[in-house]
Every structure is written in structure tokens, then in C-alpha cells.
Design an enzyme around this catalytic site. Structure first.
Site, PDB file in Angstrom:
ATOM      1  N   LYS A  39       0.835  -1.209   0.000  1.00 32.94           N
ATOM      2  CA  LYS A  39       0.000   0.000   0.000  1.00 32.94           C
ATOM      3  C   LYS A  39       0.870   1.260   0.000  1.00 32.94           C
ATOM      4  CE  LYS A  39      -1.786   2.553   3.245  1.00 32.94           C
ATOM      5  NZ  LYS A  39      -1.732   3.864   2.562  1.00 32.94           N
ATOM      6  N   GLY A  94       6.782   4.946   8.303  1.00 27.50           N
ATOM      7  CA  GLY A  94       5.980   6.163   8.421  1.00 27.50           C
ATOM      8  C   GLY A  94       6.313   6.868   9.718  1.00 27.50           C
ATOM      9  N   SER A  95       5.399   7.685  10.190  1.00 25.68           N
ATOM     10  CA  SER A  95       5.685   8.483  11.382  1.00 25.68           C
ATOM     11  C   SER A  95       5.571   7.638  12.654  1.00 25.68           C
ATOM     12  CB  SER A  95       4.700   9.652  11.452  1.00 25.68           C
ATOM     13  OG  SER A  95       3.390   9.142  11.570  1.00 25.68           O
ATOM     14  N   THR A  96       6.209   8.118  13.697  1.00 23.66           N
ATOM     15  CA  THR A  96       6.160   7.427  14.993  1.00 23.66           C
ATOM     16  C   THR A  96       4.726   7.385  15.517  1.00 23.66           C
ATOM     17  OG1 THR A  96       8.443   7.968  15.494  1.00 23.66           O
ATOM     18  CG2 THR A  96       7.000   7.593  17.392  1.00 23.66           C
ATOM     19  N   GLY A 117       2.973   4.749  13.693  1.00 25.12           N
ATOM     20  CA  GLY A 117       3.580   3.475  14.106  1.00 25.12           C
ATOM     21  C   GLY A 117       2.960   2.946  15.401  1.00 25.12           C
ATOM     22  N   GLU A 169       9.538   1.178  10.854  1.00 32.40           N
ATOM     23  CA  GLU A 169      10.612   2.133  10.508  1.00 32.40           C
ATOM     24  C   GLU A 169       9.988   3.512  10.633  1.00 32.40           C
ATOM     25  OE1 GLU A 169      13.720   1.510   9.821  1.00 32.40           O
ATOM     26  OE2 GLU A 169      13.723  -0.650   9.481  1.00 32.40           O
ATOM     27  N   CYS A 207      13.687  10.629   6.458  1.00 31.51           N
ATOM     28  CA  CYS A 207      13.692  10.201   7.865  1.00 31.51           C
ATOM     29  C   CYS A 207      15.058  10.445   8.485  1.00 31.51           C
ATOM     30  CB  CYS A 207      13.280   8.737   7.973  1.00 31.51           C
ATOM     31  SG  CYS A 207      14.244   7.645   6.923  1.00 31.51           S
ATOM     32  N   GLU A 263      10.148  16.581  14.920  1.00 36.62           N
ATOM     33  CA  GLU A 263      10.640  16.244  13.582  1.00 36.62           C
ATOM     34  C   GLU A 263       9.977  17.181  12.578  1.00 36.62           C
ATOM     35  OE1 GLU A 263       9.232  12.610  11.684  1.00 36.62           O
ATOM     36  OE2 GLU A 263      11.176  12.373  10.709  1.00 36.62           O
TER      37      GLU A 263
HETATM   38  P1  NAD Z   1       2.424   8.456   7.953  1.00 32.64           P
HETATM   39  O1  NAD Z   1       2.711   7.710   9.205  1.00 32.64           O
HETATM   40  O2  NAD Z   1       1.390   9.511   7.980  1.00 32.64           O
HETATM   41  O3  NAD Z   1       1.999   7.459   6.781  1.00 32.64           O
HETATM   42  C1  NAD Z   1       2.793   6.373   6.372  1.00 32.64           C
HETATM   43  C2  NAD Z   1       1.918   5.337   5.705  1.00 32.64           C
HETATM   44  O4  NAD Z   1       1.018   4.794   6.678  1.00 32.64           O
HETATM   45  C3  NAD Z   1       1.028   5.858   4.573  1.00 32.64           C
HETATM   46  O5  NAD Z   1       0.958   4.868   3.555  1.00 32.64           O
HETATM   47  C4  NAD Z   1      -0.313   6.029   5.267  1.00 32.64           C
HETATM   48  O6  NAD Z   1      -1.402   5.957   4.372  1.00 32.64           O
HETATM   49  C5  NAD Z   1      -0.322   4.852   6.206  1.00 32.64           C
HETATM   50  N1  NAD Z   1      -1.195   5.003   7.388  1.00 32.64           N
HETATM   51  C6  NAD Z   1      -1.662   6.154   7.939  1.00 32.64           C
HETATM   52  N2  NAD Z   1      -2.418   5.859   9.027  1.00 32.64           N
HETATM   53  C7  NAD Z   1      -2.405   4.514   9.163  1.00 32.64           C
HETATM   54  C8  NAD Z   1      -2.961   3.614  10.115  1.00 32.64           C
HETATM   55  N3  NAD Z   1      -3.692   4.055  11.150  1.00 32.64           N
HETATM   56  N4  NAD Z   1      -2.734   2.298   9.960  1.00 32.64           N
HETATM   57  C9  NAD Z   1      -1.978   1.839   8.942  1.00 32.64           C
HETATM   58  N5  NAD Z   1      -1.424   2.636   8.002  1.00 32.64           N
HETATM   59  C10 NAD Z   1      -1.630   3.962   8.119  1.00 32.64           C
HETATM   60  O7  NAD Z   1       3.846   9.024   7.488  1.00 32.64           O
HETATM   61  P2  NAD Z   1       4.148   9.983   6.285  1.00 32.64           P
HETATM   62  O8  NAD Z   1       3.720  11.363   6.682  1.00 32.64           O
HETATM   63  O9  NAD Z   1       3.625   9.377   5.033  1.00 32.64           O
HETATM   64  O10 NAD Z   1       5.756   9.895   6.239  1.00 32.64           O
HETATM   65  C11 NAD Z   1       6.597  10.713   6.978  1.00 32.64           C
HETATM   66  C12 NAD Z   1       7.119   9.984   8.210  1.00 32.64           C
HETATM   67  O11 NAD Z   1       7.739   8.761   7.827  1.00 32.64           O
HETATM   68  C13 NAD Z   1       8.205  10.782   8.918  1.00 32.64           C
HETATM   69  O12 NAD Z   1       7.988  10.703  10.296  1.00 32.64           O
HETATM   70  C14 NAD Z   1       9.489  10.047   8.543  1.00 32.64           C
HETATM   71  O13 NAD Z   1      10.566  10.217   9.436  1.00 32.64           O
HETATM   72  C15 NAD Z   1       9.010   8.645   8.478  1.00 32.64           C
HETATM   73  N6  NAD Z   1       9.924   7.828   7.667  1.00 32.64           N
HETATM   74  C16 NAD Z   1      10.674   6.869   8.278  1.00 32.64           C
HETATM   75  C17 NAD Z   1      11.575   6.110   7.539  1.00 32.64           C
HETATM   76  C18 NAD Z   1      12.423   5.056   8.183  1.00 32.64           C
HETATM   77  O14 NAD Z   1      12.948   4.217   7.456  1.00 32.64           O
HETATM   78  N7  NAD Z   1      12.582   5.048   9.486  1.00 32.64           N
HETATM   79  C19 NAD Z   1      11.687   6.339   6.174  1.00 32.64           C
HETATM   80  C20 NAD Z   1      10.911   7.326   5.574  1.00 32.64           C
HETATM   81  C21 NAD Z   1      10.016   8.060   6.336  1.00 32.64           C
END
Ligand code: NAD
Length: 476
Positions: free
Chosen positions: A171, A222-224, A227, A244, A278, A375
Site C-alpha cells: 500500500k 511512516g511516522s512514529t 507506528g 521504521e 527520515c 521532527e
Molecule cells: P504516515 O505515518 O502519515 O503514513 C505512512 C503510511 O502509513 C502511509 O501509507 C499512510 O497511508 C499509512 N497510514 C496512515 N495511518 C495509518 C494507520 N492508522 N494504519 C496503517 N497505516 C496507516 O507518514 P508519512 O507522513 O507518510 O511519512 C513521513 C514519516 O515517515 C516521517 O515521520 C518520517 O521520518 C518517516 N519515515 C521513516 C523512515 C524510516 O525508514 N525510518 C523512512 C521514511 C520516512
């Protein structure tokens, strides 16, 4: 301009147009230029069922054959690199060369991961017993990807998951679904039906996918904040998770660096991909002896950097990827203004259409400033001076995050000593953001659980299974 509606999901090897659609914007213009399928619950059920049905044959496929499929995927991505990168620039905003980097980086990740092997550990081999631990696939994997690097971050998950014999429902993020949908369309002929399915949808889809009882493992980037929700959802059926998550990486710059030579690298450590990485440098601690000249060199260089539409030649920094993130970054800038922090450059949002924020550097904001503690994930850098090494290590570690950090010094032994004290999953000396398909990458503290890359990352997609064979049984 009418929206492009040709994009389809891939479920069981077939194109699925989707009963519903949602719009996808170009962040450089804030205009909807395409539509993507808005996956329904019934379509998601089909995707999960297809992945489950494909699992028995795929896990039994010899690993050498699975590697051939991975190499074929790498080949197809390489052949269509330019087409995919153009689309990525349109939906993500990043300059074309950098979009090529994301796309070809994905191909490289498949090809290099195909060189890994799944280990086998014999812990006893004598007259009494033979004990061996082997690694089997976990089952159906949900791979969830954010919008900053849609292709390479997907490859981080897909390549090891496929190598280990799992099947997948992928996804992409709702604001960057198109390049991923197109990529999976392009590889329909080289991946057996059902092994790799891709679904796109709005904010409802992530929770549906992670909560689906047909999913065995969630690999999430995605974001903490998100997560935590994923982990909470996974706890009901104790699904395996790899998370991650976010970071607030510190760079510690020692007084023995050559200021002129290091300034550009430090600039890009923070501003590459519009700061939306990230492992971008999100706080820069500079020794007081070089603070003034380095500050001046960073600001001078910043003035030469071209911010604009990523599809235009010469653009080095594109827009923020989406409206929500744009507003978040503007809010952090406004907070810094309200508190009276000093801006060295930037700070004013552009009046052009699209989500543009200029390169912004802050001069020595206090440690408890939001722009230091949170962040930012955007082109805004707090630059801070330090005097004492113990104090700067404490400041660098004083965060819930522990993704990465970097140390910059001519004295490698001293730099290593500092690096050893940083509480992060990765640390770089005299560089940053280098990741390898052969090295573990994961977050300490609230930056994640588990890791990607190398054997560590591969084993995240495996179930360890130990077999004991008693050799001295009198009845056998
Ligand atoms: P996000 O957490 O908003 O979304 C990430 C993904 O999760 C998207 O596909 C989103 O649709 C999905 N999502 C949203 N809510 C969900 C839920 N309740 N259950 C399951 N899936 C859900 O993050 P973002 O704004 O897309 O990305 C930015 C963040 O990602 C930053 O915090 C960045 O540091 C982090 N990031 C981490 C890494 C790493 O490898 N550690 C790499 C890239 C980005």
C-alpha cells in the site's frame, strides 16, 4: 486539464480499476492531475485472499527461482526508469534526477538483495542430537510505505519479503500512489499472480489492511505517531511488526573540519528531498570556534540553491509533498517567529501556487524550541553552537527518537568515540544518509522496531523454526 484515470491496482496479477477513485495532486501546482483507485473493503479482501492463495506455491518455489524473479523486477524497473521517474516527479515533487535516484535505487535494492541467502544455524551436531534452526516465510505481508521515497522504501520491503518466500499486499501513501501502481503493473508478467498485489486508497485503507485477519506480518514505514497505532492494531492478533519510524537526527560538527569544504555537504544533509527524509539532519550542532564561519558559508550556499517545480531543469529543491505537511512546516516556522527566534534565511512561504517553502535556517534557537524537539520533515534547519562535548552528546541524545546521527571531524578516532555515545540505530562519520542493501538499518528508541537491509532485514520476514533430531533413541 482532465485527470488521468488510467492507473489500476494489481490484484491476483490482474488490473483492477476500482469501484471508487480519489484525486492525486501535483504538489508543484496543487492541482489534481490524476485519479487512483480508492480500494474498497471488498477489493482489499480480494487482494489478501489472492496473496494467501499464492503463498503455498511461492514458498515452495526454490530460492534460486525467487531470485530470478527479483532480478527480472530489477530489470523491468531499470528499463522503465525514465517513465517512472517523470511520474514520480509529478506526484511527489522531487527534481527529476532525484526521482531517477529513487527509482533506480529501487532496482538496485532488488538486484542486491537477490545476492543474500537465508541462513541456517546448526547448534548441536553429535551422537545425541542434531539441532538446526531454519528460517521459513511468515506468510502474507502488508507493506505500508510513506510519500517521501515511494519506490526505494517499497523495495526495502518487497525484496526481502519475496526472497524469504512471503506473498505481499503493498500500500503506497494516498498522496503518492501512482508510480507504485504503474511499477507493479509493469512487472505483472514477471511475478506469479497473487504474489505481489498493490492497493491504493484514502486514509481508511491503512487501518483496514493492518487490521485484516488475513495478514500475518506488517512492515510499516511512516511516522512514529502512526507506528504506535499500527502496533496497537497488530496487538489484537499478535501480528509480527517491523516499524521504521520518524527521526530527529543530530549532526555534530567538530572544530577541526575545513569549513568551506564541508558546508555544502552539511547543507544537503539537511535539505535533500526538501528535508523530507527520515534520516535528514534535523538539528545541527556546530562547535563554537567555527560556528560563525560555518553559518556564513551555509547561508551563502543556500542563496545559490534553486527551489522550484521538480520537472524544470536546474531545480534542486522541490515543493513539500502535500498540503498537510506544508501546513505543519509553516506552523513550526510561525511558532519560531512567535517566540522571537532569529532567522538567517527563509521563513516566508512563497505566494506561488504549490506547496513551496524556501530554505530556512534558524540561528541558535533554544534547545527546548519546537523546531529542535520535533521532527520538522521540511526545509527548516535549526543551527546551534556547542562548547563542551559531553554536553552536546547529552543534547543529541535527549529525544524520544533514535534513528540516525552524524559526526564530522578530521580526527576519526575522536569522531568514533563520540559516535559510540549516540543512542541511534545508525551513525555516520563524515557523511550521512548512506544506506546499503547489505547493512542493517533501523531505529533505536521510538524510531522503530526491527530493521531493514542485510541479513537482519531479511530475517524480519522469516519465522525461525528449530528442528531437533534425537540420534540416540533406543526405539528407532
Ligand atoms: P504516515 O505515518 O502519515 O503514513 C505512512 C503510511 O502509513 C502511509 O501509507 C499512510 O497511508 C499509512 N497510514 C496512515 N495511518 C495509518 C494507520 N492508522 N494504519 C496503517 N497505516 C496507516 O507518514 P508519512 O507522513 O507518510 O511519512 C513521513 C514519516 O515517515 C516521517 O515521520 C518520517 O521520518 C518517516 N519515515 C521513516 C523512515 C524510516 O525508514 N525510518 C523512512 C521514511 C520516512
Amino acid at each position: 486539464m482532465s485527470a488521468d484515470t488510467k492507473f489500476t491496482m494489481t490484484i491476483n496479477g490482474k488490473a483492477v480499476t476500482g469501484a471508487e477513485k480519489f484525486g492525486v495532486e501535483n504538489p508543484a501546482t496543487a492541482e489534481v492531475f490524476a485519479e487512483a483507485p480508492n480500494c474498497t473493503q471488498a477489493e482489499l479482501d480480494e487482494a489478501v485472499a489472492a496473496a494467501r492463495a499464492a503463498l503455498p506455491a511461492w514458498r515452495k518455489t526454490p530460492i534460486e527461482k525467487r531470485k530470478e524473479v527479483m532480478l527480472a523486477i530489477a530489470g523491468v524497473i531499470g528499463q522503465h526508469g525514465e517513465e517512472l521517474a517523470r511520474l514520480l516527479t509529478q506526484e511527489q515533487g522531487k527534481p527529476f534526477e532525484q526521482a531517477m535516484g529513487d527509482v533506480l535505487g529501487g532496482a538496485h535494492w532488488f538486484a542486491e538483495t537477490a545476492k543474500l541467502d537465508i541462513p541456517e544455524v546448526v547448534s548441536q551436531d553429535d551422537e545425541e542430537r542434531y539441532t538446526v534452526t531454519r528460517y521459513e516465510p511468515i506468510g502474507v505481508v502488508a507493506a505500508i510505505v510513506p510519500w517521501n521515497f515511494p519506490i526505494i522504501l517499497a523495495a526495502f520491503k518487497l525484496a526481502p519479503a519475496l526472497l524469504a518466500g512471503n506473498t505481499i499486499v503493498l500500500k503506497p501513501a494516498p498522496t503518492t500512489p501512482l508510480t507504485t501502481l504503474r511499477l507493479v503493473e509493469l512487472i505483472r508478467d514477471v511475478v506469479p499472480a497473487g504474489v505481489l498485489n498493490v492497493v491504493s486508497g484514502d486514509d481508511r485503507l491503512g487501518p483496514w489492511l493492518t487490521g485484516h485477519s488475513g495478514i500475518d506480518k506488517i512492515s510499516f514505514t511512516g511516522s512514529t505517531q502512526t507506528g504506535r497505532k499500527v502496533m496497537e492494531g497488530a496487538s489484537k492478533e499478535l501480528k509480527k511488526v517491523t516499524l521504521e519510524l520518524g527521526g530527529n537526527d543530530a549532526a555534530i560538527v567538530m572544530p577541526d573540519v575545513n569549513v568551506e569544504a564541508v558546508a555544502q555537504e552539511l547543507f544537503w544533509a539537511a535539505f535533500q528531498n526538501t528535508g523530507q527524509i527520515c534520516i535528514a539532519t534535523k538539528r545541527m550542532y556546530v562547535h563554537k570556534d567555527i560556528y560563525e564561519p560555518l553559518k556564513a558559508a551555509l547561508v551563502e550556499y543556500a542563496k545559490t540553491v534553486k527551489v522550484g517545480d521538480g520537472s524544470q531543469q536546474g531545480t534542486q529543491i522541490g515543493p513539500i509533498q502535500n498540503k498537510a505537511q506544508y501546513q505543519r512546516v509553516l506552523d513550526l516556522i510561525q511558532d519560531s517567529k512567535d517566540k522571537g527566534y532569529k532567522f538567517l534565511i527563509g521563513g516566508e512561504a512563497s505566494s506561488a501556487p504549490g506547496y513551496f517553502v524556501p530554505v530556512t535556517i534558524l540561528d541558535n534557537p533554544p534547545e527546548d524550541a519546537r523546531i529542535v524537539q520535533e521532527e520538522q520533515f521540511g526545509p527548516v534547519l535549526p543551527l546551534m553552537s556547542f562548547d563542551n562535548l559531553d554536553e552536546v552528546v547529552t543534547r543529541a541524545n535527549d529525544t524520544i527518537y533514535g534513528l540516525g546521527a552524524s559526526v564530522w571531524s578530521a580526527d576519526l578516532a575522536k569522531a568514533q568515540e563520540i559516535a559510540d555515545q549516540l543512542e541511534t540505530g545508525t551513525v555516520w562519520i563524515n557523511e550521512t544518509q548512506h544506506l546499503s542493501p547489505h547493512a542493517s538499518f533501523g531505529g533505536a528508541k521510538q524510531s522503530g522496531i526491527g530493521s531493514e537491509g542485510g541479513e537482519h532485514g531479511l530475517l524480519e520476514f522469516c519465522q525461525a523454526k528449530t528442528t531437533n533430531i534425537r540420534r540416540n533413541a533406543t526405539f528407532a
